[in-house]
Design a protein around this motif. Sequence first.
Motif, PDB file in Angstrom:
ATOM      1  N   PRO A 848       0.827  -1.211   0.000  1.00 14.56           N
ATOM      2  CA  PRO A 848       0.000   0.000   0.000  1.00 14.56           C
ATOM      3  C   PRO A 848       0.859   1.258   0.000  1.00 14.56           C
ATOM      4  O   PRO A 848       1.890   1.322   0.673  1.00 14.56           O
ATOM      5  CB  PRO A 848      -0.805  -0.120   1.292  1.00 14.56           C
ATOM      6  N   ASP A 849       0.429   2.209  -0.774  1.00 13.67           N
ATOM      7  CA  ASP A 849       1.162   3.470  -0.915  1.00 13.67           C
ATOM      8  C   ASP A 849       0.285   4.588  -0.375  1.00 13.67           C
ATOM      9  O   ASP A 849      -0.718   4.959  -0.978  1.00 13.67           O
ATOM     10  CB  ASP A 849       1.502   3.709  -2.388  1.00 13.67           C
ATOM     11  N   GLY A 850       0.615   5.110   0.798  1.00 12.87           N
ATOM     12  CA  GLY A 850      -0.189   6.186   1.384  1.00 12.87           C
ATOM     13  C   GLY A 850      -1.347   5.646   2.202  1.00 12.87           C
ATOM     14  O   GLY A 850      -1.535   4.448   2.372  1.00 12.87           O
ATOM     15  N   HIS A 851      -2.143   6.559   2.720  1.00 13.21           N
ATOM     16  CA  HIS A 851      -3.260   6.182   3.570  1.00 13.21           C
ATOM     17  C   HIS A 851      -4.446   5.733   2.746  1.00 13.21           C
ATOM     18  O   HIS A 851      -4.694   6.259   1.666  1.00 13.21           O
ATOM     19  CB  HIS A 851      -3.669   7.376   4.448  1.00 13.21           C
ATOM     20  N   PRO A 852      -5.228   4.767   3.268  1.00  5.17           N
ATOM     21  CA  PRO A 852      -6.426   4.353   2.538  1.00  5.17           C
ATOM     22  C   PRO A 852      -7.468   5.442   2.556  1.00  5.17           C
ATOM     23  O   PRO A 852      -7.543   6.249   3.496  1.00  5.17           O
ATOM     24  CB  PRO A 852      -6.900   3.118   3.310  1.00  5.17           C
ATOM     25  N   VAL A 869      -8.924   0.675  11.436  1.00  3.89           N
ATOM     26  CA  VAL A 869      -8.236  -0.579  11.132  1.00  3.89           C
ATOM     27  C   VAL A 869      -8.888  -1.276   9.949  1.00  3.89           C
ATOM     28  O   VAL A 869      -8.225  -1.809   9.057  1.00  3.89           O
ATOM     29  CB  VAL A 869      -8.228  -1.495  12.375  1.00  3.89           C
ATOM     30  N   LEU A 870     -10.221  -1.250   9.918  1.00  2.00           N
ATOM     31  CA  LEU A 870     -10.942  -1.910   8.826  1.00  2.00           C
ATOM     32  C   LEU A 870     -10.576  -1.301   7.478  1.00  2.00           C
ATOM     33  O   LEU A 870     -10.408  -2.013   6.485  1.00  2.00           O
ATOM     34  CB  LEU A 870     -12.453  -1.802   9.069  1.00  2.00           C
ATOM     35  N   GLU A 871     -10.466   0.027   7.430  1.00  3.17           N
ATOM     36  CA  GLU A 871     -10.120   0.674   6.169  1.00  3.17           C
ATOM     37  C   GLU A 871      -8.730   0.245   5.683  1.00  3.17           C
ATOM     38  O   GLU A 871      -8.507   0.044   4.492  1.00  3.17           O
ATOM     39  CB  GLU A 871     -10.185   2.193   6.335  1.00  3.17           C
ATOM     40  N   TYR A 872      -7.781   0.100   6.628  1.00  8.17           N
ATOM     41  CA  TYR A 872      -6.454  -0.385   6.240  1.00  8.17           C
ATOM     42  C   TYR A 872      -6.520  -1.817   5.711  1.00  8.17           C
ATOM     43  O   TYR A 872      -5.846  -2.178   4.747  1.00  8.17           O
ATOM     44  CB  TYR A 872      -5.486  -0.307   7.425  1.00  8.17           C
ATOM     45  N   ALA A 883       0.179  -1.926  12.103  1.00  7.93           N
ATOM     46  CA  ALA A 883       0.761  -1.622  13.417  1.00  7.93           C
ATOM     47  C   ALA A 883       1.816  -0.534  13.307  1.00  7.93           C
ATOM     48  O   ALA A 883       1.861   0.399  14.128  1.00  7.93           O
ATOM     49  CB  ALA A 883       1.371  -2.901  14.007  1.00  7.93           C
ATOM     50  N   ARG A 884       2.670  -0.643  12.286  1.00  5.69           N
ATOM     51  CA  ARG A 884       3.715   0.364  12.105  1.00  5.69           C
ATOM     52  C   ARG A 884       3.115   1.732  11.799  1.00  5.69           C
ATOM     53  O   ARG A 884       3.577   2.762  12.311  1.00  5.69           O
ATOM     54  CB  ARG A 884       4.650  -0.086  10.974  1.00  5.69           C
ATOM     55  N   GLU A 885       2.044   1.762  11.006  1.00  9.37           N
ATOM     56  CA  GLU A 885       1.421   3.031  10.626  1.00  9.37           C
ATOM     57  C   GLU A 885       0.699   3.682  11.799  1.00  9.37           C
ATOM     58  O   GLU A 885       0.764   4.902  12.000  1.00  9.37           O
ATOM     59  CB  GLU A 885       0.449   2.790   9.476  1.00  9.37           C
ATOM     60  N   LEU A 886       0.007   2.863  12.614  1.00 10.24           N
ATOM     61  CA  LEU A 886      -0.782   3.403  13.730  1.00 10.24           C
ATOM     62  C   LEU A 886       0.022   3.490  15.033  1.00 10.24           C
ATOM     63  O   LEU A 886      -0.509   3.927  16.067  1.00 10.24           O
ATOM     64  CB  LEU A 886      -2.027   2.539  13.953  1.00 10.24           C
TER      65      LEU A 886
END
Length: 903
Positions: A848-852, A869-872, A883-886
Amino acid sequence: MGKTALVRASCSRVAATADTLWAPCLPLSSLAVPFLPLATAVRTWAGVDDVPPPVLRVADGQPAGSAPVEFDAWLEEMCRRRTVVLVADDLQWADQSSLDVLMYVLAGAPDRRLATIVTVRSGEEGLALRRWLADVRRLPGVRELRLGPLDRVATAEQIGGLLGRPPREDLVDDVFARAQGNPYLTSLLVRDLPADAGSLPPGLPAELREAVARSWHGLSAETRELTRLVAVAGRPHGSDMLVKVAAATGVSKDALPALQEAVDVGVLEAGANGAYWFTHPLLAEVLEEGLLPEKRRALHAAFATALQAPRGRDSEVSLERAIALAEHHLRAGQQAEAYQWALHGADAAERAGGNAEALRLLRQALDLVAAAPPGGMTRLDLLQRIRAAAERTADLEEEFAAVNDLLALLDRDRQPLLAAELLAYRMSLRTLTGRAFTPLDDVQEAVRLSAGHPDSPEHALAMAQLAWAELWHDQPQGQNRAAEAVRLARACGSAKALSYALSAVAEARLTAGATEAPAEQAEARAAALQAEDFRAYMRSASQISHTMGFRSGREIADEFRRGREEMTSLDAPHIYTAWLSANEAHELLLRGDWRACLDRLRFALGSTPGPWAGMLTRLTAALLASRQGRFAEAEAHLARAEELCTDPAAYVGLFFAAVRAELAVMTGDLDRGIASALEGIAADGVQPYLVERLVPLAARAAADQAQVLRDRGGELAAPMTVLEDLWRRYPMVARRSGTGLVYRAEVDAMQAVYLAELQRGHAEPGAATGWVRAADACAAADLPWDDAYANWRAAEALLRMRQDVSVREAGIAALRRAHQLAGSLQAAPLLADVEALARSTRVSPVVPDGHPAGSGQALPGLTRREREVLEYVVAGWTYREIARELVVSEKTVSVHISNLLRK
């Protein structure tokens, strides 16, 4: 194919947004119909029909009248509704009225939605069209695209498309020499030919004759006769020569006005040196064939007389004139003179370095040797010169024929050294022309004949050739014989014999497992260059790919490139540079650099590569096409490679079996894949190239069969028997003797793939681990195609295990690597398999590139963090990535996922 097809293809691409108005011009010679192309276009118009069409008429007997204004106004209305493409095809045949209308249209408002395209056939523009084009080129917004002739490779591709398979190289040479890259004429030449045609039939097709002679028929009678005389000339000549011969033969008393007319109409053109020749050379062939034999001979005799040097000054005649004299005397039926001038021309050509022309003239002299004066060159002398010239030009078939003719003439007991030398040459020629791979019989006889002269270069060469053949036939005496050949070559001082002998010693050391590149290898190449023997250089270069000193396959490719560049700088014949280029292409293919591989293959096929390089080029092209999913193309390349030799299985320096097996497996013919793989492994002796891939391919085919049957609940006995038999017979993959570090890594990778295929076939629990090891081994060996395949299989096994999060994470990582590699390799079949696995396991194949993007609405019953979390998850992120993103732990992500599933 040509200009019209190009424009049609371009218009079809914009069919959804634009209407095409097609105005075809016709070659009417006796009837001028004003506005014919435009009227045809309006009549077949496929656009809106609520606007009345323009009235195209001649007003008061004048060429255009009000037609330009009316047509332009109608076109303006059409452009307001939708974009319009106006095409006037073959404008060289357009009437003046249509040209006037088109000029008015082109000079119209620049902002309307209109593209106007006209096509013109070069060399057929009349005076009116030339003036029209000169005016049009000054208008703003006008662009000109000149379609140059196709090169040899593109011509071969066109012929292959027309015949449905890669054409024979001799046919490509024949067609390219005659059509000179004109795609329309190429299509006419090969029409109705069988797919396996090796050459063009005699004469020209009627449709082709008419096509090339269309403009010629419009010339005056005197000019037509003069152009026939130019055709008989056979090559460009200045006006002085043409005027002289025309006057001597009664064709024309003043040829200059006729020359001017022929140039104006586009039949002839004047070169930079003032020499006149046809705008298309095929017209010369058509015109000369149309002459009566008596007339043709008389014209040739006149040219021979006009070109003759003053008495006693033959040695001062230029090469070009000597060649012309040989040709004209021959065509005039003057055999004795033709023989003498063929020899004069051959001498001059050899002095000028024109070995190909010298070879042709020597063969002509050989055909006329019966007319030679007493005391001249004998048939044996001529054949010796022909063989030497053929060797210099690398005309393998001509050299093979000359060697055979010489051996048939010789008394071997009286001339043992010459016979031994010829037999040593013939062994190489039989290999290079696809007749037999390093046959022993010729060189065994050569050693026997020369044994009475142990200090001779011929004996040293015969010993070196026999040692090489014995090594390739896995005969142990080859090692000692190679060392003896080196001693003999050094003693007699023959650089040629030394190069062949040193290559044999290097081969013996490599076969025995030398840990570094043998010193003899570099010395062999240096001796080959000293002897100016490119064939010997090619032999020493063939050892590059299994030399220990290289640390990567890319180094091997670079070494082939350096060899190719060195040979090119020395003006080596193309078949040798093509062979080096084909080897480079193969190494680049293995390393995944398929674009550079295509470039090297194109270089190899840029001229006739000869059978050996042709086989290697076609096999590499077949492997690339197969891996990228172009299976029909791959089958055609393989078929062409098989045509080039009498016994593909004997050519262990190539990889017929590997291509056959891989192509069969890729196309789902699994039984044929297993059979082809096992047939390719030699029971004894030297193993073929890429043999290490054969057992893994057989295991892959059997595992595919087992997987299909297991999914369908079928009986597994047959594939299980194959897998068990493979393991019993081949616990280790087959391999070639004499390996380098690069090859050892490749063998290790194939062994890992083989073991993983066995585990897959048996559905063993440890298959996932086996595929991870295989992927790592393929990456270490720099085999990206196999790396991608192994990662796909690893992902397939890991993602279906349904164990802990780390297993899934590993499966996702393997799937994404497989996707990235397959995409960069354009491996369409594998990419489809990877994406199908991604869909079935609900994994995004790309990181994934960037935020959903947010859903924009709150799902009932979920917390803000759960929605986040669901969107990711929907965007394809893994637990670790979320986990790394949040900035939370993977355990926390897992808890949120569990809550989501429960809710």
